[in-house]
Design an enzyme around this catalytic site. Sequence first.
Site, PDB file in Angstrom:
ATOM      1  N   GLU A  53     -14.575   3.356  -2.764  1.00 23.95           N
ATOM      2  CA  GLU A  53     -13.927   4.814  -2.549  1.00 23.95           C
ATOM      3  C   GLU A  53     -14.996   5.819  -2.697  1.00 23.95           C
ATOM      4  OE1 GLU A  53     -11.279   5.564  -5.704  1.00 23.95           O
ATOM      5  OE2 GLU A  53     -10.646   7.301  -5.056  1.00 23.95           O
TER       6      GLU A  53
ATOM      7  N   ASP B 241     -12.233  17.081  -0.298  1.00 21.14           N
ATOM      8  CA  ASP B 241     -12.107  18.345  -0.339  1.00 21.14           C
ATOM      9  C   ASP B 241     -11.592  19.110   1.206  1.00 21.14           C
ATOM     10  OD1 ASP B 241     -13.205  18.711  -2.766  1.00 21.14           O
ATOM     11  OD2 ASP B 241     -15.364  18.210  -1.896  1.00 21.14           O
TER      12      ASP B 241
ATOM     13  N   LYS C 110     -10.133  26.826   5.158  1.00 19.74           N
ATOM     14  CA  LYS C 110     -10.472  28.053   6.076  1.00 19.74           C
ATOM     15  C   LYS C 110     -11.054  27.384   7.616  1.00 19.74           C
ATOM     16  CE  LYS C 110     -11.392  31.570   3.017  1.00 19.74           C
ATOM     17  NZ  LYS C 110     -12.237  31.862   1.935  1.00 19.74           N
TER      18      LYS C 110
ATOM     19  N   ASP D  97      -3.022  15.944   1.138  1.00 16.19           N
ATOM     20  CA  ASP D  97      -1.842  16.818   0.811  1.00 16.19           C
ATOM     21  C   ASP D  97      -1.952  18.209   1.769  1.00 16.19           C
ATOM     22  OD1 ASP D  97      -3.860  18.042  -0.623  1.00 16.19           O
ATOM     23  OD2 ASP D  97      -2.342  18.018  -2.482  1.00 16.19           O
TER      24      ASP D  97
ATOM     25  N   THR E 238      -3.569   9.938  -7.883  1.00 18.61           N
ATOM     26  CA  THR E 238      -4.867  10.767  -8.332  1.00 18.61           C
ATOM     27  C   THR E 238      -4.678  11.806  -8.851  1.00 18.61           C
ATOM     28  OG1 THR E 238      -5.439  12.026  -6.242  1.00 18.61           O
ATOM     29  CG2 THR E 238      -5.856   9.418  -5.946  1.00 18.61           C
TER      30      THR E 238
ATOM     31  N   GLU F 186      -4.104  14.694  -6.583  1.00 17.47           N
ATOM     32  CA  GLU F 186      -2.676  14.389  -5.882  1.00 17.47           C
ATOM     33  C   GLU F 186      -1.695  15.115  -6.912  1.00 17.47           C
ATOM     34  OE1 GLU F 186      -1.683  10.485  -5.134  1.00 17.47           O
ATOM     35  OE2 GLU F 186       0.074  10.880  -3.988  1.00 17.47           O
TER      36      GLU F 186
HETATM   37  C1  SAM Z   1     -10.668  17.179  -3.834  1.00 18.91           C
HETATM   38  S1  SAM Z   1     -11.499  16.115  -4.842  1.00 18.91           S
HETATM   39  C2  SAM Z   1     -10.557  14.642  -5.066  1.00 18.91           C
HETATM   40  C3  SAM Z   1     -11.138  13.563  -5.867  1.00 18.91           C
HETATM   41  C4  SAM Z   1     -10.165  12.249  -6.057  1.00 18.91           C
HETATM   42  N1  SAM Z   1     -10.174  11.333  -4.978  1.00 18.91           N
HETATM   43  C5  SAM Z   1      -8.703  12.884  -6.415  1.00 18.91           C
HETATM   44  O1  SAM Z   1      -7.770  12.467  -5.474  1.00 18.91           O
HETATM   45  O2  SAM Z   1      -8.437  13.165  -7.575  1.00 18.91           O
HETATM   46  C6  SAM Z   1     -12.895  15.592  -3.596  1.00 18.91           C
HETATM   47  C7  SAM Z   1     -13.883  14.854  -4.357  1.00 18.91           C
HETATM   48  O3  SAM Z   1     -14.850  14.347  -3.239  1.00 18.91           O
HETATM   49  C8  SAM Z   1     -16.184  14.424  -4.061  1.00 18.91           C
HETATM   50  N2  SAM Z   1     -17.313  14.632  -2.733  1.00 18.91           N
HETATM   51  C9  SAM Z   1     -17.326  15.519  -1.724  1.00 18.91           C
HETATM   52  N3  SAM Z   1     -18.080  15.315  -1.020  1.00 18.91           N
HETATM   53  C10 SAM Z   1     -18.567  14.371  -1.347  1.00 18.91           C
HETATM   54  C11 SAM Z   1     -19.708  13.568  -0.610  1.00 18.91           C
HETATM   55  N4  SAM Z   1     -20.445  13.909   0.459  1.00 18.91           N
HETATM   56  N5  SAM Z   1     -20.471  12.586  -1.523  1.00 18.91           N
HETATM   57  C12 SAM Z   1     -19.583  11.884  -2.580  1.00 18.91           C
HETATM   58  N6  SAM Z   1     -18.629  12.604  -3.266  1.00 18.91           N
HETATM   59  C13 SAM Z   1     -18.242  13.816  -2.442  1.00 18.91           C
HETATM   60  C14 SAM Z   1     -16.132  15.760  -4.751  1.00 18.91           C
HETATM   61  O4  SAM Z   1     -17.111  16.012  -5.717  1.00 18.91           O
HETATM   62  C15 SAM Z   1     -14.838  15.653  -5.328  1.00 18.91           C
HETATM   63  O5  SAM Z   1     -14.887  15.188  -6.511  1.00 18.91           O
END
Ligand code: SAM
Length: 210
Positions: A39, A114, A118, A150, A187, A190
């Site tokens: 994951e 993420d 934009k 989403d 999650t 989500e």
């Molecule tokens: C929008 S959050 C979603 C977290 C989780 N999957 C959820 O659905 O609740 C995106 C996550 O990806 C992590 N992340 C973003 N880029 C990453 C990278 N290059 N390597 C590891 N983690 C990363 C961020 O720190 C963040 O916790």
Amino acid sequence: MTPAQQRALNELLPQYGLGSGTMIDPVAVFGRSAPLTLEIGFGNGESLVTLAAREPASDFIGIEVHHPGVGHLLLELERQGIVNVRIFTDDAIEVLKSCIPDHSLDRVLLLFPDPWPKKRHHKRRIVQPEFIRQLARKLVPGGILHMAIDWENYAEHMLEKMSTAPEFRHSAVNGNDSPYPACRPVTKFERRGQRLGHRVWDLVFERLHL
Ligand SMILES: C[S@@+](CC[C@H](N)C(=O)[O-])C[C@H]1O[C@@H](n2cnc3c(N)ncnc32)[C@H](O)[C@@H]1O
């Protein structure tokens, strides 16, 4: 970061963490040969904990750079006595390239990456052609890439980038996205979207035997 999460990072990461920069041998890491799920960006680790507890005959690796989230996951792993999860706390792109052997993963989960809404930030989205090529290399033939998002524009971005990857077959059964798969836990991110009325796209791809 809460004091408990900080303690977990200090005391539990040596037990559950994997070092960056070195190629792992999953059989040596877990002491057995078992189906392996990765994951990417697990957030606070809820989905990993749920799946690892539900599938004790499988092994799981999570990658997350946000330390409070890592601490949260470590506390849950300790509380539930879960032994089939390991964690990288480094950038997923680097970990994929340097630490995960080719054709070693049965499933990759990318849940609510993420969104970078934009237009000028779209290039920061993790789903890019080179990332997809890496995933194709790391998955076994027949392996599954499951993405969920989403944000419609990011779902379209994912579909567009994946459409140029011949190693993958889109397993949509209902238009573009797959029905919500009961096997995927909801999650934290989500749930936040659900409160705002967002719909979710589950995009599931099979790594072909090429
Ligand atoms: C929008 S959050 C979603 C977290 C989780 N999957 C959820 O659905 O609740 C995106 C996550 O990806 C992590 N992340 C973003 N880029 C990453 C990278 N290059 N390597 C590891 N983690 C990363 C961020 O720190 C963040 O916790």
